[in-house]
Design an enzyme around this catalytic site. Structure first.
Site: not given
Lengths: 512, 512
Positions: B178, B204-205, B266, B274, B298
């Protein structure tokens, strides 16, 4: 936007129901530079026209070429442009009403305007399946209070067409479903119409059941009649039995049901909103709701039926429909036949006062018709049943049914049960103490109902009947050998009958 | 099943992500007789092989013919048959674990085995998007208690591959995201590796952000290295900076994220599950979690950050990962650059001790690296920071980074910012009292990041800085004129800067 950022529009003849899908070739330059993801939502636009669509990526130029944008059928229709037109694409913002869905997800109540915005966005295919599923789940179960059910009902009713009848009393009936063979509408409508009340009945086709009233009526007459023709028929005969699908009543309800069905969620609020939104759109003013209760019915406990009744009454009062709820015996199928042709036979036996007519179907239809007739201000409370019975026994109901059939257009073929059949026999002696509605419905569907009109189940023994080993419990009809075999496999696994001691039978007491 | 009930299998080169889609022509005899509906779920089988798929109906024989059954790419792969094989289709039962999802919908807690069954069915593409959305919504928000988060974490980790490192201490770091420009991993990894701890970082991308660590590292080196090569590199240099996608870690997590993203829900439980599922699969034993807090981060409130910290600690302890959570300043971007090339410049300035290096990126990286170094049993509590700073200032971090780049494969082109640019100027004088992370990220994405590596935003003024009218707040870089124009339009609507009185600046206190 410069020409280089535009794609050539193509219609792809793929039916993705109410989810707009856009197809891009993996080598499409915009797919690469814009960074779209699987399940990305795109906005497709040209000038002021624009739609939202979910992205599928294609690797075969025979389906879509790199310079093209394909749209599924509904999406193409909705955009309203021509093949070959150049369109721009971009990342779509989620539909604005998803903001309200997110607040609902976090436990807030929504107001009337928010439900309106949601229904309008869904009707305009602006929601993806994922977004629709989120809305359904969050409004399911205990998620809607009764005012929210009211708001959702109104919002869904406003999304489609509305039938106009120009009379003060437009009668209707509706069963919440789940009971095979329960084809009372085809008896109630001619009785009530013969009495003189207006009863322009629109019915659905089967979705997961072996027959809807529209499927069964279709054995006798055309049911796909548009609103204009329906008005003529109702003007002449005070009633009709038509398929509701041609009238585009509360289309959002159909969209939500298609998404809800695979989830098999049990939501009273959505059930009430779905039924009453269709009734507002159909122009009904007085409505009888039939809630069958039983161990294999949709509603299994009396307490749930009572809660559901209160909810129907609360919403009905506020949308200006006079709703009366009757709670009925849902322990077993009504009548003998399950499947369009077999149900038609039962209905015609009742209407023609055939001594072989199933007594339960006759009795339930007379009680429902009697309740509707009492909506007539000139009828004294308590007299509806005997008026209905007089109309039936005098042959006036049968005559009215023939008039309705003729005016809708009589079906060309005489009905006959499926040419193949087998019998399911009692494996022990005793009393029938349980019949599984759901299993008999599945057997009838496997046998081919409702697509094969003659397929289905013909019941010979009902609750409380004494049986000996080898007695026929029911006969299964089908048109095609594989269907017959699938049905037989299920009958072998679970015939849907329980035979035992009479005193073990579950007892209920009902409003009727 | 007789031959007449079989269809000829065809692969349709349509990528429907993890939803299996089956395509039938509307005139397919089985479509008509079996009574399939829009969104129906089919079972496609031949012998013991079988998959579930959602139905799309096709009206164009060039896409699929009436005697054929088309499958989307993943569905075809999964079935594992050849084009031209004959397959049977039938109505599918919902995956058995949907029963648990329905119970979750009605408010029950689920156990470890139920989460395992759900994760396995999702990994096997047995869930439709509708069913996945139902699972996500019901487990969102307050829907999961902390044991359920634990069960879901384990279940997701078990669905994919697992990296093995054969060492007792495998360090890792993760930011919940974020905050644009927050590229600390590319500084932390070479410092920690130079100290000697094992830190095989998989990243990650970007999904919705202007750059992921994998996108930024790719400016310098190849990041698509398989598990075997990764082991060699880590064996040689104690660290790497690879894209995690090649390793197939916790694939169910990727599927759920793709469905979750459009809902913008959210959910703390899903966030924790995750992240930690990926870390179990990556073989991490010691993990620093960075939770930035700020009005456009976030996590917006300290109380939410603290609750999230407890949840990370609870689950981390039970899955055997030593987790430490640091709560950081998330009120504005970290460093100056937003977008792969601009962020790489910042990272290299810090690593080479360039006096122009952004102090906040340097400081935050040193603190995070210090905390990781203190996982080393030989390091005294409180000494990590100064060890990290020594490694950085001595040039050993920069050298280690060059070794990692060489071994992963140096990128052929020297990085350069996008050739087009414009400046965004202060419209009044005063103090910068607010910078909107989300808006700057959107501007950078519109300008072309992360696909165009040189595109993005280069920040010149940060919180607390004095500005006069006309001073440059930031510069936007792009490669292509339309992108530049889109970005400029958004900058005009909302430049993402608030200029006012210093005393109006929101104050936070942080763990770092």
């Amino acid at each position: 936007m410069p020409e280089s950022k535009r794609l050539v529009l193509r219609r792809l003849a793929i039916d993705t129901y109410h989810e707009n899908v856009a197809y891009l070739h993996r080598d499409c330059p915009l797919y690469r530079t814009e960074g779209f993801q699987a399940l990305s939502k795109l906005e497709v636009r040209r000038g002021k026209r624009s739609i939202l669509a979910v992205l599928n990526v294609v690797d075969d130029a025979r389906i879509i070429e790199p310079q093209e944008l394909g749209l599924s059928e509904q999406a193409f229709e909705q955009l309203g442009l021509n093949e070959g037109d150049r369109v721009a694409i971009g990342h779509a913002e989620p539909p604005r009403s998803m903001e309200a869905v997110r607040r609902k997800l976090s436990g807030e109540r929504l107001n009337q305007q928010e439900y309106r915005d949601i229904a309008q966005d869904i009707a305009a295919n602006r929601y993806s399946k994922i977004e629709m599923a989120a809305f359904i789940v969050t409004s399911g179960q205990t998620g809607l209070d009764r005012d929210e059910v009211l708001y959702l009902t109104r919002a869904m009713a406003e999304t489609g067409e509305r039938l106009q009848w120009d009379e003060d009393l437009v009668a209707d009936k509706h069963c919440i479903g789940g009971i095979p063979g329960n084809r009372t509408s085809m008896i109630v409508v001619p009785i009530v119409a013969a009495h003189g009340l207006l009863i322009p009945k629109t019915s659905s086709r089967a979705i997961t059941s072996p027959a809807g009233t529209a499927d069964t009526m279709e054995v006798l007459a055309n049911v796909e009649i548009g609103p204009a023709r329906m008005r003529e028929i109702v003007h002449a005969h005070r009633g009709c039995l038509a398929w509701g699908g041609t009238a585009r009543l509360a289309p959002v309800d159909d969209i939500l049901i298609a998404v809800e069905r695979p989830l098999a969620m049990d939501s009273q609020g959505q059930l009430v909103a779905s039924i009453l939104a269709k009734k507002i759109a159909a122009g009904s003013t007085h409505l009888i709701i039939d809630i069958p209760v039983g161990p294999t019915a949709k509603v299994r406990h009396m307490r749930d039926a009572l809660r559901l009744r209160k909810l129907f009454e609360y919403v009905g009062d506020r949308i200006g429909i006079h709703v009366e709820v009757v709670i009925t015996d849902g322990r077993q199928p009504i009548g003998r036949g399950i499947g369009p042709v077999l149900e038609t036979r039962d209905v015609m036996q009742v209407l023609t006062n055939d001594p072989k007519a199933p007594a339960d179907l006759r009795e339930k239809s007379l009680r429902l018709a009697g309740r509707i007739i009492e909506f007539d201000p000139d009828v004294r409370g308590g007299q509806g049943y005997s008026i209905a019975r007089d109309i039936l026994e005098s042959g006036r109901a049968a005559m009215r049914m023939q008039q309705i059939i003729e005016s809708q257009g009589r079906a060309p073929d005489a009905p006959r049960p499926g040419r193949l059949h087998f019998n399911v026999l009692a494996s022990r002696s005793g009393t029938v103490i349980g019949i599984d509605n759901k299993n008999l419905a599945r057997i009838a569907r496997l046998a081919g109902a409702p697509m094969d009109k003659g397929a289905g189940v013909d019941i010979r023994r009902k609750l409380g009947d004494q049986v000996n080993v080898g007695d026929v419990l029911y006969r299964v009809h089908a048109e095609f050998p594989p269907d017959l075999r699938f049905a037989r496999e299920l009958c072998t696994q679970n015939p849907g009958y329980e035979i035992g001691q009479a005193e073990d039978m579950t007892m209920y007491s009902y409003g009727l």
